[in-house]
Design an enzyme around this catalytic site. Structure first.
Site, PDB file in Angstrom:
ATOM      1  N   GLY A 185       4.605 -16.223  23.672  1.00 44.14           N
ATOM      2  CA  GLY A 185       4.084 -17.489  23.169  1.00 44.14           C
ATOM      3  C   GLY A 185       5.162 -18.256  22.412  1.00 44.14           C
ATOM      4  O   GLY A 185       6.360 -18.117  22.675  1.00 44.14           O
ATOM      5  N   SER A 186       4.707 -19.024  21.432  1.00 41.97           N
ATOM      6  CA  SER A 186       5.624 -19.940  20.751  1.00 41.97           C
ATOM      7  C   SER A 186       6.727 -19.244  19.972  1.00 41.97           C
ATOM      8  O   SER A 186       7.726 -19.871  19.623  1.00 41.97           O
ATOM      9  CB  SER A 186       4.827 -20.841  19.809  1.00 41.97           C
ATOM     10  N   THR A 187       6.545 -17.949  19.663  1.00 39.10           N
ATOM     11  CA  THR A 187       7.632 -17.265  18.937  1.00 39.10           C
ATOM     12  C   THR A 187       8.902 -17.289  19.781  1.00 39.10           C
ATOM     13  O   THR A 187      10.005 -17.223  19.253  1.00 39.10           O
ATOM     14  CB  THR A 187       7.280 -15.806  18.613  1.00 39.10           C
TER      15      THR A 187
END
Lengths: 472, 484
Positions: free
Chosen positions: B216-218
């Site tokens: 995801g956004s990590t």
């Protein structure tokens, strides 16, 4: 040992009785067993076993009684046979007691039969009965030649013993048991003695016919058809036993026994050749259609095949047995410190030698095998010394049977030959085996006593003139 | 009759001789081969005949050995706080072999390792009982506890690293299992293990090392460092060339942002602060698949990592442009282990230097002599020190005033990145909540953390990296900082 030296021409030259030698050896045999017993206790529990006194006293009593009876009733007997048998019996008791302590076997027994009872006390009882047998034979049988009279009765008894198990259910794949209530006997063990008596009696009478009335063919003496009859009968019988009772060991034993005795009686090598040819043909023939025999041969060829998959029980037992021997190595793990109980079923019966191999090592194995070897060779020596052909044949028959049994069982558990269900004489757990083997030793002792007994001095003749005795 | 008798005597002698030869062959020639056969249970009996050495955390053993009855295996392994430590220790069962440290360090723990040869020889002369050595881990009991308790009864994993050395400080996975329940070899042990294996929550799966999730956004941290490293943007505060809506490369579909956030031409710092999909999707697209893979590889993607326990390969795939753009925001076929994302955070925190993660600090002989001490090893340099510091500023902004404010710790600089990874066909299943972060003091960064919560139970709208995962990360960082 008082020799009557009379005023006769020839004084009896006496063989020493060697009873004191026997006593010393007995002390030795009992002491080794008692020390071994203490050793197991110390190794397993770190203390002397509680049954030590009882066990020691029991062995001393059995050994002492046996010795005294021999001293009284067979004073000229071979001095080695009794101590060797006592040593094996005592060691066997220790090994069985040691396996009784195995948690693994206890749990297995509880799973199989729902309960567990130790085997060593029973074996001690069997040993006592065995020694009683021994005593009885020596007391009743004053002269082994009496047995000649029972040649055909022996044959009948042996046949009954062999055939009866067919009517009883198979135990672990082999029909070699007669079960009567709580008791079960393995008649094959007793049959070997009766069959040896029959062969001795029969061959003593027929040996000349068998040896001389034959045609020469290609350098060998071919027997006549009617003389071939008995050997064919026995051969067929042993194959039949093999087929119907799936008892590999016994058929091999009887056939080997017959060949040995025929050879000794007739002094004809051709009998051995025929015997081997026939047994080979028979074995191959049976192996082709009898699955039990095929299994045994497969397990012998590749004991590790299918290991741990729960399949072939015999194969796994042999593999475990081989690993026991390997684990023992040269000096062994020490009594009570091995894992020969991994063999599980029959660890203290057919496979007891694996425990010897693991816990006493190569050194112990060689010692035990040599003890067996000594018993056999003392038996054959007795045959050599015997003065009558019946005694010779009987002694060599019994010793030969003993040797073949040791070879078949030990060779089986060591993977030298396919496994067949017989017990290691004296060492293995089992009432029939202990009883029969004590009786066998008793007969050998009786023959050796007769053989070594000094010839009775001629009656003094008052008429004879005094002559000078010249000793050579 | 005596001639054949003598021959029979010889024949019987030959029979006995054959047995003597055979026993010599078995017990002397073949003994070694028979003793080393795998069928030979004695090998395993020997193995469990002595107390096993311990695995040590913070100077205290988290394992032990107890004597057992009713089995030929004398000693059985036990664990203290089994469920908490099992992702680190693995199990060692009499019936089911062993895994992880228990397996990899078996030689030391059983005392059979060649490194212990001298010790063994010595105790042979002194007559001491054979003993196993100890394995001292790098883990921190406090951090592990914070991670395990933080995850609680949610499904997920957390990994904490010391960015400066690569030492693993925490490695938690939930739901977990107690290896003690099947350490023996009774039927009860088999049942317990069968039950664990049948559990649909997979308690025996080590999610920290062996499960890959869409990051995801990590993953935008990796995309940002690719942008900086490749000179796509030099300053983190200059506006980027990012239209809104941005049409996904090679398609006619716009890439949506999460909510109505200011992403048009946003600077890198702002884009990370608000977690703009459009900005980072376009960066990934602009750089292209090859450069993105290169950068991801430097962080440790596409290769198994050995700590020494093996961690699964995290994957940044070769793909078509639209999928590459999605991978740049941690979706599509992009997958990472929690350990991998902790390595990303630690590389940034350590000024661009990625240290090889490890969890065995020392091995001790049974007499407690140290026979091995781990040396921290540099694994790679995913970004220059200057770029790393720029990225740190961006991540610190996220915690200061962005999506990651839940991870703020008073008096300590914290940088982080949230992630909410969609999964399931058409985003049908509940998303994973991610948080990666590091804390920094004046002596550099002592801890970097990755937390993933795959909580199917929480309300869908509540699932966000900032809300679910960040507090756990904060607790772990605090535990490490308090211990310093």
């Amino acid at each position: 040992m008082s020799v009557v030296t009379n005023t006769t021409t020839i004084g009896a030259i006496d063989a020493p009785s060697r009873r004191n030698t026997e006593l010393m050896m007995m002390v030795f045999a009992v002491a080794i067993s008692v020390f071994a017993y203490a050793n197991v206790g110390l190794a397993i529990d770190g203390k002397l076993p509680s049954g030590m006194l009882g066990y020691g006293a029991g062995l001393v009593l059995l050994g002492g009684v046996a010795h005294l009876v021999v001293r009284k009733f067979a004073p000229y007997a071979d001095p080695l046979l009794l101590p060797l048998a006592t040593l094996l019996n005592g060691l066997g008791l220790v090994l069985i007691w040691r396996l009784d302590q195995s948690q693994r076997l206890i749990q297995d027994a509880e799973r199989r039969w729902g309960s567990y009872s130790p085997d060593a006390p029973k074996q001690l009882l069997y040993s006592a009965i065995g020694v009683a047998f021994f005593v009885a034979v020596l007391m009743v049988l004053k002269d082994h030649r009496v047995l000649q009279r029972y040649t055909y009765i022996s044959m009948v008894v042996a046949l009954i013993l062999l055939i009866t198990p067919i009517f009883f259910p198979a135990v672990n794949g082999a029909k070699i048991w007669i079960s009567l209530g709580p008791f079960s006997i393995q008649p094959g063990e007793f049959a070997k003695i009766f069959i040896a008596i029959f062969f001795s009696g029969y061959l003593m009478v027929k040996r000349d016919a068998l040896a001389l009335a034959s045609r020469r063919f290609m350098g060998m003496y071919l027997p006549r058809g009617r003389d071939l009859g008995p050997i064919l009968t026995i051969w067929a019988l042993s194959i039949l036993i093999l087929v119907f009772e799936t008892d590999l060991g016994t058929s091999l034993l009887f056939f080997g026994l017959f060949i040995v005795m025929l050879y000794v009686a007739t002094e004809r090598t051709s009998w051995i050749v025929f015997g081997l040819l026939m047994s080979g043909a028979g074995a191959v023939g049976v192996a082709t259609f009898e699955p039990h025999v095929q299994q045994r041969v497969d397990a012998w060829m590749d004991p590790f095949k299918g290991f741990g998959q729960g399949g072939a029980g015999a194969s796994e037992q042999i593999a475990q047995s081989l690993m026991s021997f390997g684990s023992g190595g040269t000096l062994g793990t020490g009594l009570g410190q091995g894992h020969s109980d991994l063999i599980m079923f029959a660890a203290n019966a057919d496979f007891i030698l694996s425990t010897v191999g693991e816990e006493l090592g190569l050194a112990g194995m060689m010692a035990v095998l040599l003890v067996y070897g000594l018993i056999v060779e003392r038996g054959i020596r007795t045959a050599l010394a015997a003065r009558d052909p019946f005694g010779k044949l009987l002694a060599v028959g019994l010793s030969g049977a003993f040797a073949i049994q040791v070879f078949v069982v030990a060779g089986g558990v060591m993977g030298l030959i396919p496994l067949s269900g017989m017990t290691m004489p004296f060492l293995a757990y089992g009432g029939s085996s202990v009883l029969a083997n004590w009786a066998l030793i008793a007969i050998l002792i009786r023959i050796s006593d007769t053989a070594r007994r000094p010839a009775p001095a001629p009656a003094p003749s008052p008429d004879a003139e005094m002559t000078q005795v010249v000793r050579p | 009759m005596n001639k054949p008798l003598r021959r029979i005597a010889i024949f019987c002698g030959v029979l006995i001789l054959a047995l003597l030869v055979r026993t010599n062959y078995l017990q002397y020639v073949r003994a070694d081969e028979l003793n080393s056969r795998e069928e030979n249970r004695r090998v395993r009996i020997e193995r469990y005949a002595h107390e096993r050495g311990d695995i040590i955390v913070d100077g205290k053993a988290v394992t032990g050995s107890v004597e057992t009855n009713g089995s030929d295996f004398k000693y059985k392994r036990v664990w203290k706080d089994g469920p908490m430590w099992s992702p680190v220790t693995g199990y060692s069962s009499q019936a089911f072999d062993s895994t992880q440290l228990e397996n990899l360090e078996d030689g030391i723990l059983t005392g059979n390792d060649d490194q212990l040869f001298f010790n063994r020889t010595l105790s042979m002369f002194t007559g001491d009982e054979k003993q196993g050595g100890n394995v001292v881990t790098t883990l921190s009991g406090a951090a592990q506890k914070a991670a395990f308790e933080g995850l609680g009864n949610q499904k997920g994993a957390a990994v904490a690293l010391d960015p400066q050395t690569g030492a693993i400080l925490a490695l938690a996975s939930t739901p977990s299992y107690d290896p003690s329940v099947f350490a023996g070899n009774s039927d009860k042990d088999s049942e317990a293990r069968a039950k664990l294996l049948a559990d649909k929550d997979k308690p025996m799966l080590n999610r920290a090392l062996r499960e890959t999730y869409p990051p995801g956004s990590t993953f935008k941290v990796v995309t940002a460092s690719a942008a900086l490293e490749n000179g796509l943007y030099d300053s983190i505060d200059e506006p980027t060339d990012s239209p809104l809506p941005w049409i996904l490369t090679g398609t006619r579909n716009p890439l949506p942002n999460e909510g109505n956030i200011p992403c048009k031409n946003a600077s890198l710092r702002e884009a990370l602060r608000y977690s703009c999909n459009t900005v980072f999707g376009k960066i990934s697209s602009d750089l292209g698949n090859k450069k993105m893979i290169e950068e991801a590889d430097k962080f440790g993607f596409n290769e198994e990592v050995f700590t020494p326990v093996r961690a699964d390969k995290s994957v940044y795939p070769e793909d078509i442009p639209s999928q590459n753009a999605m991978a740049g925001i941690g979706q599509a076929s992009n997958r990472a282990t929690p350990l991998q994302m902790a390595m990303v955070a630690s590389a940034v925190a350590n000024d661009g230097k990625l240290m090889q993660p490890y969890m065995v600090a020392k091995r001790q002989a049974p007499n407690l002599d140290t026979i091995y001490t781990a040396e921290p090893k540099e694994m790679s340099r995913p970004l220059t020190a200057a770029n790393a510091q720029k990225l740190q500023q961006m991540m610190e902004t996220v915690v200061q005033s962005g999506t990651g404010t839940m991870a703020k710790i008073d008096g300590v600089t914290v940088g982080g990145k949230t992630g909410t990874a969609q999964h399931g066909l058409n985003n049908s299943e509940k998303p994973y909540a991610w948080f990666i972060s590091y804390a920094k003091t004046d002596k550099g960064s002592p801890v970097a953390v990755a937390v993933v919560v795959e909580d199917g139970k929480a309300n869908r709208d509540d699932i966000s990296g900032g809300g679910l995962a960040a507090p756990i990360a904060k607790a772990i960082m605090k535990a490490v900082l308090d211990g310093k």
